[in-house]
Design an enzyme around this catalytic site. Structure first.
Site, PDB file in Angstrom:
ATOM      1  N   ASP A  81       0.845  -1.200   0.000  1.00 35.72           N
ATOM      2  CA  ASP A  81       0.000   0.000   0.000  1.00 35.72           C
ATOM      3  C   ASP A  81       0.886   1.258   0.000  1.00 35.72           C
ATOM      4  O   ASP A  81       1.989   1.246   0.570  1.00 35.72           O
ATOM      5  CB  ASP A  81      -0.878  -0.044   1.265  1.00 35.72           C
ATOM      6  CG  ASP A  81      -2.074   0.892   1.192  1.00 35.72           C
ATOM      7  OD1 ASP A  81      -2.500   1.234   0.080  1.00 35.72           O
ATOM      8  OD2 ASP A  81      -2.592   1.269   2.265  1.00 35.72           O
ATOM      9  N   HIS A 178      -8.314   9.542   4.551  1.00 31.52           N
ATOM     10  CA  HIS A 178      -7.797   8.545   5.495  1.00 31.52           C
ATOM     11  C   HIS A 178      -8.118   8.977   6.927  1.00 31.52           C
ATOM     12  O   HIS A 178      -8.212  10.178   7.212  1.00 31.52           O
ATOM     13  CB  HIS A 178      -6.269   8.430   5.377  1.00 31.52           C
ATOM     14  CG  HIS A 178      -5.791   7.892   4.056  1.00 31.52           C
ATOM     15  ND1 HIS A 178      -5.015   8.621   3.190  1.00 31.52           N
ATOM     16  CD2 HIS A 178      -5.972   6.687   3.462  1.00 31.52           C
ATOM     17  CE1 HIS A 178      -4.729   7.902   2.121  1.00 31.52           C
ATOM     18  NE2 HIS A 178      -5.300   6.709   2.252  1.00 31.52           N
ATOM     19  N   ASN A 228     -10.457   0.462   0.544  1.00 35.37           N
ATOM     20  CA  ASN A 228      -9.366   0.336   1.517  1.00 35.37           C
ATOM     21  C   ASN A 228      -9.871   0.661   2.913  1.00 35.37           C
ATOM     22  O   ASN A 228     -10.469   1.716   3.126  1.00 35.37           O
ATOM     23  CB  ASN A 228      -8.243   1.312   1.180  1.00 35.37           C
ATOM     24  CG  ASN A 228      -7.410   0.846   0.014  1.00 35.37           C
ATOM     25  OD1 ASN A 228      -7.884   0.084  -0.827  1.00 35.37           O
ATOM     26  ND2 ASN A 228      -6.189   1.317  -0.043  1.00 35.37           N
TER      27      ASN A 228
END
Ligand code: 13P
Length: 281
Positions: A81, A178, A228
Site C-alpha cells: 500500500d 484517510h 481500503n
C-alpha cells in the site's frame, strides 16, 4: 492462492462488487483478516503499507502473510500500500508481493505518469499489478486534512493517466479521506460516474472507514472495485485492548491475552466490511 490485483478486480467487475483491502502490520492483524476471510469465504486484498517498514520489514511481512495464504483455496492479493520509493517497490517485487501501489500523486501529472510507467514495466514483467493514485488525499495515518471540494481527481487527468501510465487500478479522490472523518463524509458520486465512463481501469476508494454503509455501497454500485479499510479495524483493536486492560489489572496478566482480545474484535470489523462489499446489506 495468491493472485494479482488485475485478476482480482476482473472478478469484482464481473460480479459488480468491490473487494476489500485491509491493512496489516503484525501477526494479530494478519490473523484477524485471514480468519474473517476463511469464515466468510471472501476474496481479499491484504495490504502492507510502506510506512510500516520500520515496524516490520517488507520481506518479513511478505513471508508471514505468505505462510497463511499460500496453500489456501481463497484468492488473495498480497499488496504493497502507498509506496513512494522505487527501492521499496523493488524489495516488494523480490519478496513476492503480487500487487504494488506506486503513489506519486503529490507530483505533477506528467512526472507521475513517467515514474509510474517505469514501475509498471518492471512489475508487469513479473505479473505483478500496479495501482496508481491521482488527486490529493491526507496521510495514511489520518494526519492532515481534506478540504471538501478541493484536490479531487479530475476526469481529464484520470483519462490521460490511465491511458498513458498503464496502471491496473486507479485510486481516486472524490471526498474520501484517510483516518477519522472530521465532518460527515460525503462523496462526489457524479464525479465518480464521469471518471468511470472515462477510464477503463478499475477504480479504488481509499479512506473507506467511516463512510456510511449506504453511501459506500452506492459507490460500489457505481464502479468502485476495491475499498481500503484500516482505521475502523485499528481503532477497534485499540479499544478492545483498552477494555481488556481495564478489566485485567492483575500484574500477572499476559500480553498475548490482550493482543488476542484485540485480534478477535478486529476480525469482527473485517467481517462486516466483507458483507458490505458483497452488497448483501
Ligand atoms: P481508512 O483510514 O479510512 O481506513 O483508509 C485506509 C486506506 O485507505 C489505506 O490505504
Amino acid at each position: 492462492m495468491l493472485i494479482n490485483l488485475q485478476d482480482m478486480l476482473r472478478y469484482a467487475a464481473e460480479k459488480n462488487v468491490a473487494v476489500p483491502s485491509f491493512n496489516v502490520y503484525n501477526v494479530e492483524s494478519v490473523q484477524a483478516v485471514w480468519q474473517a476471510a476463511q469464515k466468510k469465504e471472501s476474496p481479499i486484498i491484504i495490504a502492507f503499507g510502506e510506512s510500516y517498514d520500520s515496524h516490520m520489514p517488507i520481506e518479513s511481512a511478505a513471508a508471514l502473510i505468505q505462510s497463511y495464504v499460500r496453500d489456501a483455496r481463497l484468492p488473495v492479493v498480497l499488496h504493497l500500500d502507498h509506496c513512494r520509493s522505487q527501492r521499496n517497490i523493488l524489495r516488494a517485487l523480490r519478496a513476492g508481493f503480487t500487487s504494488v501501489m506506486f503513489d506519486a500523486s503529490a507530483k505533477p501529472l506528467a512526472e507521475n505518469i513517467e515514474d509510474t510507467k517505469a514501475i509498471v514495466r518492471l512489475a508487469h514483467d513479473l505479473h505483478v499489478s500496479v495501482e496508481g493514485e491521482l488527486g490529493y488525499m491526507n496521510e495514511e495515518d489520518g494526519t492532515g486534512s481534506v478540504v471538501p471540494g478541493t484536490g479531487y481527481t479530475t476526469v481529464t487527468a484520470a483519462r490521460q493517466y490511465a491511458e498513458e501510465s498503464g496502471v491496473d487500478a486507479l485510486a481516486i479522490a472524490i471526498g474520501n479521506a484517510h483516518g477519522i472523518y472530521k465532518g460527515t463524509p460525503s462523496l462526489d458520486l457524479d464525479r465518480l460516474d464521469d471518471i468511470r465512463k472515462a477510464v477503463a481501469v478499475p477504480l479504488v476508494l481509499h479512506g473507506s472507514s467511516g463512510i456510511p454503509v449506504p453511501l459506500l455501497q452506492e459507490a460500489i454500485r457505481r464502479g468502485i472495485r476495491k475499498i481500503n479499510v484500516n482505521t475502523e479495524v485499528s481503532t477497534t483493536g485499540i479499544q478492545a485492548a483498552r477494555d481488556f486492560l481495564a478489566s485485567h489489572m492483575d500484574p500477572n496478566t499476559r500480553f498475548e491475552k490482550m493482543t488476542k482480545a484485540a485480534e478477535t474484535a478486529m476480525s469482527q470489523v473485517v467481517e462486516t466490511y466483507m458483507d458490505i462489499c458483497a452488497l448483501k446489506k
